[in-house]
Structures are given as structure tokens and as C-alpha cells.
Design an enzyme around this catalytic site. Structure first.
Site, mmCIF file in Angstrom:
data_model
loop_
_atom_site.group_PDB
_atom_site.id
_atom_site.type_symbol
_atom_site.label_atom_id
_atom_site.label_comp_id
_atom_site.label_asym_id
_atom_site.label_seq_id
_atom_site.Cartn_x
_atom_site.Cartn_y
_atom_site.Cartn_z
ATOM 1 N N SER A 8 37.897 47.724 45.187
ATOM 2 C CA SER A 8 36.889 46.789 44.693
ATOM 3 C C SER A 8 35.561 47.048 45.397
ATOM 4 O O SER A 8 35.472 46.977 46.629
ATOM 5 C CB SER A 8 37.317 45.350 44.968
ATOM 6 O OG SER A 8 36.188 44.504 44.878
ATOM 7 N N HIS A 31 37.230 49.168 40.728
ATOM 8 C CA HIS A 31 37.239 47.763 40.300
ATOM 9 C C HIS A 31 35.854 47.158 40.512
ATOM 10 O O HIS A 31 35.339 47.125 41.633
ATOM 11 C CB HIS A 31 38.298 47.030 41.131
ATOM 12 C CG HIS A 31 38.515 45.604 40.769
ATOM 13 N ND1 HIS A 31 39.366 45.206 39.759
ATOM 14 C CD2 HIS A 31 38.014 44.460 41.299
ATOM 15 C CE1 HIS A 31 39.387 43.896 39.693
ATOM 16 N NE2 HIS A 31 38.564 43.401 40.610
ATOM 17 N N ASP A 33 33.480 43.970 40.267
ATOM 18 C CA ASP A 33 33.511 42.507 40.233
ATOM 19 C C ASP A 33 32.180 41.946 39.751
ATOM 20 O O ASP A 33 31.187 41.957 40.483
ATOM 21 C CB ASP A 33 33.835 41.958 41.629
ATOM 22 C CG ASP A 33 35.287 42.202 41.998
ATOM 23 O OD1 ASP A 33 36.161 41.687 41.283
ATOM 24 O OD2 ASP A 33 35.531 42.921 42.991
ATOM 25 N N MET A 35 30.135 38.737 38.871
ATOM 26 C CA MET A 35 30.146 37.296 39.174
ATOM 27 C C MET A 35 28.807 36.697 38.786
ATOM 28 O O MET A 35 27.763 37.305 39.018
ATOM 29 C CB MET A 35 30.372 37.076 40.674
ATOM 30 C CG MET A 35 31.656 37.684 41.193
ATOM 31 S SD MET A 35 31.861 37.287 42.933
ATOM 32 C CE MET A 35 33.407 38.136 43.284
ATOM 33 N N HIS A 64 36.083 43.506 36.171
ATOM 34 C CA HIS A 64 36.668 42.167 36.343
ATOM 35 C C HIS A 64 35.558 41.144 36.184
ATOM 36 O O HIS A 64 34.711 41.009 37.062
ATOM 37 C CB HIS A 64 37.315 42.096 37.746
ATOM 38 C CG HIS A 64 37.899 40.767 38.076
ATOM 39 N ND1 HIS A 64 38.269 40.423 39.366
ATOM 40 C CD2 HIS A 64 38.201 39.679 37.309
ATOM 41 C CE1 HIS A 64 38.768 39.185 39.370
ATOM 42 N NE2 HIS A 64 38.725 38.716 38.147
ATOM 43 N N MET A 66 34.104 37.662 36.263
ATOM 44 C CA MET A 66 34.250 36.291 36.776
ATOM 45 C C MET A 66 33.006 35.531 36.355
ATOM 46 O O MET A 66 32.111 35.219 37.165
ATOM 47 C CB MET A 66 34.415 36.322 38.313
ATOM 48 C CG MET A 66 35.811 36.781 38.713
ATOM 49 S SD MET A 66 35.879 37.360 40.419
ATOM 50 C CE MET A 66 35.276 39.022 40.183
ATOM 51 N N MET A 135 45.461 36.682 40.211
ATOM 52 C CA MET A 135 44.602 36.590 41.405
ATOM 53 C C MET A 135 45.438 36.091 42.583
ATOM 54 O O MET A 135 46.132 35.076 42.491
ATOM 55 C CB MET A 135 43.437 35.622 41.161
ATOM 56 C CG MET A 135 42.377 36.122 40.195
ATOM 57 S SD MET A 135 41.591 37.671 40.662
ATOM 58 C CE MET A 135 40.858 37.250 42.245
ATOM 59 N N ASP A 173 44.933 41.028 42.893
ATOM 60 C CA ASP A 173 43.569 41.164 43.408
ATOM 61 C C ASP A 173 43.319 40.078 44.441
ATOM 62 O O ASP A 173 43.341 38.885 44.118
ATOM 63 C CB ASP A 173 42.592 41.029 42.233
ATOM 64 C CG ASP A 173 41.130 41.178 42.649
ATOM 65 O OD1 ASP A 173 40.862 41.498 43.816
ATOM 66 O OD2 ASP A 173 40.269 40.975 41.765
HETATM 67 C C1 DX5 Z 1 37.498 38.444 44.609
HETATM 68 C C2 DX5 Z 1 37.403 39.745 43.869
HETATM 69 C C3 DX5 Z 1 38.151 40.835 44.507
HETATM 70 C C4 DX5 Z 1 37.707 41.147 45.911
HETATM 71 C C5 DX5 Z 1 38.900 41.593 46.664
HETATM 72 O O1 DX5 Z 1 37.024 37.430 43.816
HETATM 73 O O2 DX5 Z 1 37.882 39.613 42.548
HETATM 74 O O3 DX5 Z 1 38.169 41.998 43.700
HETATM 75 O O4 DX5 Z 1 36.725 42.122 45.990
HETATM 76 O O5 DX5 Z 1 38.522 41.818 47.967
HETATM 77 P P1 DX5 Z 1 39.571 41.883 49.159
HETATM 78 O O6 DX5 Z 1 40.476 43.042 48.887
HETATM 79 O O7 DX5 Z 1 38.704 42.040 50.341
HETATM 80 O O8 DX5 Z 1 40.336 40.573 49.168
HETATM 81 ZN ZN ZN Z 2 38.253 41.471 41.400
#
Ligand code: DX5
Ligand code: ZN
Length: 220
Positions: A8, A31, A33, A35, A64, A66, A135, A173
Site C-alpha cells: 500500500s 495498492h 488508497d 481517501m 481501493h 475509500m 478490512m 488490508d
Molecule cells: C487503511 C488502508 C490500508 C493501509 C494499510 O485504510 O486501506 O491500505 O495503507 O497500511 P498498514 O499495512 O500500515 O496497516
Molecule cells: Zn487499502
């Protein structure tokens, strides 16, 4: 079962993504993220950034989302050429209709659930998806500890994926590292997102291989 490791980039250097991508070029997918500061209390980047990442990434992208308004926005991410686009079941008014629209753009489609969200609706429509993301932390931030109580949903999803015999990835994740990945694999996950544990390693490529090896022999 083929193990997949998806680092990620939430833990990467946000002004040096291209450089950081090269350090994880042996990953199965990167990956990404996304947000929006509404669906989760954190903000990363949006469509133009993901489109540009798609142009320079050495590996397929696993996006991903969010974000709220995912019914309106998800197809745009699929149109970037991302290998997969995962949206949260909590953010969509019709997960089946949205999954079909994302697939029609040529991307694999994933559906994600937060730790407190039941899997019933996802499991009832499993064949509509290419990936289920359970998650293992509250989405929003990297570096959190894995929530143990979320793992029973990994087990539930594994049973149902095997029962229907479909080619569906089961992704986890949040809080995945070298100390727990084999145990999480034992619950049935085959696709592992790892942010902190990869990016904080001096040898990121080596850490990816270590995680892959540990998850490949879950009973050891
Ligand atoms: C959290 C993200 C993850 C995050 C995971 O909301 O969706 O992808 O980056 O990070 P680690 O592996 O540090 O928990
Ligand atoms: Zn993620």
C-alpha cells in the site's frame, strides 16, 4: 493457493511515488488508497493522480476507494486502466449494479467491508465480484494494529468462495506484517495488502518476498 502481495502506497513518500514504485517492482500489484476526507477522516489523492500513476507504475494497480459518491465516481478509476477497483459496500446504494458497471469498463471489481460491517450482502452476490476485501483495521490510516475480530469474516468468505468454486481473490488490508501474515493466511486470505511493513523496511523487495514466503506456508 497463489499468494499475492500488494504493498500500500499510503506509507510511501507522497512526493516521490515514481521512485518508491521502483522499490516495490516485485509486488503482484500496487495498492492505491484513495481517501476523500468524508468516507474516512483522511485525504490522499484523486483521479488525476491515479491516472498518472497508471502511466508510470511497474506493476498493475489495485485501487481501493475509500470515498463517498462511489456510485458516481468508481467507473472513472476503472477507466484509468487500473487492474482492479475496489469500492466499499457501505458507500454504494447498489453493490451489484456498481460492480457490473466497473467490470464493463474492463477492470476487475472488488467489494470492501469495514471491520464492523457484516458480509451477508456480499456473500449473497459473490459471483458479481472478482475480489472481496475484508478490512482488518478501520480504514483511514496506515500503521494500525490488526483487529482480530475481523478475521472470522475472512473465514466465512473463504468457505463461500470455495463453495461456489469461483475465481475470486480474498484480500485483507490493515496491520499485516511478518508476524501475523501466516496466521491470517490460515483463515483463508490469499491477497495481502501491506503498507507499513513493506515501506518501513530497508529492503522493501526482500520484505515482499518474505511476506509471500510466510503466507505461502500458513501451517508452519
Ligand atoms: C487503511 C488502508 C490500508 C493501509 C494499510 O485504510 O486501506 O491500505 O495503507 O497500511 P498498514 O499495512 O500500515 O496497516
Ligand atoms: Zn487499502
Amino acid at each position: 493457493m497463489t499468494v499475492r502481495i500488494h504493498p500500500s502506497i499510503l506509507s510511501a513518500d507522497f512526493v516521490n511515488f515514481q521512485r518508491d514504485f521502483e522499490t516495490i517492482a516485485n509486488s503482484d500489484s500496487i495498492h492505491i488508497d484513495v481517501m476523500d476526507g468524508h468516507f474516512v477522516p483522511n485525504l490522499t489523492f484523486g483521479l488525476p493522480m491515479v491516472a498518472r500513476m497508471q502511466e508510470i507504475a511497474p506493476c498493475p494497480l489495485d485501487v481501493h476507494l475509500m470515498i463517498d459518491n462511489v456510485d458516481r465516481l468508481a467507473e472513472g478509476y476503472a477507466d484509468t486502466g487500473a487492474a482492479s477497483v475496489t469500492f466499499h459496500a457501505e458507500a454504494s446504494s447498489d453493490i451489484v449494479a456498481l460492480a457490473r458497471r466497473v467490470r464493463a469498463c474492463g477492470a476487475k471489481v472488488g467489494v470492501a467491508v469495514k471491520p464492523a460491517t457484516a458480509l451477508d450482502e456480499v456473500l449473497a452476490n459473490l459471483s458479481e465480484f472478482d475480489m472481496v476485501l475484508v478490512m482488518t483495521v478501520e480504514p483511514g490510516f496506515g500503521g494500525q494494529s490488526l483487529i482480530e475480530s475481523s478475521l472470522h469474516k475472512v473465514e466465512l468468505a473463504r468457505v463461500e468462495i470455495d463453495r461456489i468454486g469461483a475465481d475470486i481473490l480474498l484480500q485483507v488490508d490493515g496491520g499485516i506484517d511478518e508476524h501475523n501474515i501466516a496466521r491470517v493466511a490460515n483463515f483463508g486470505a490469499d491477497t495481502f495488502v501491506a503498507g507499513t511493513s513493506v515501506f518501513k523496511s530497508v529492503d522493501r523487495a526482500g520484505q515482499i518476498e518474505l511476506l509471500r514466503e510466510l503466507a505461502s506456508h500458513p501451517s508452519i
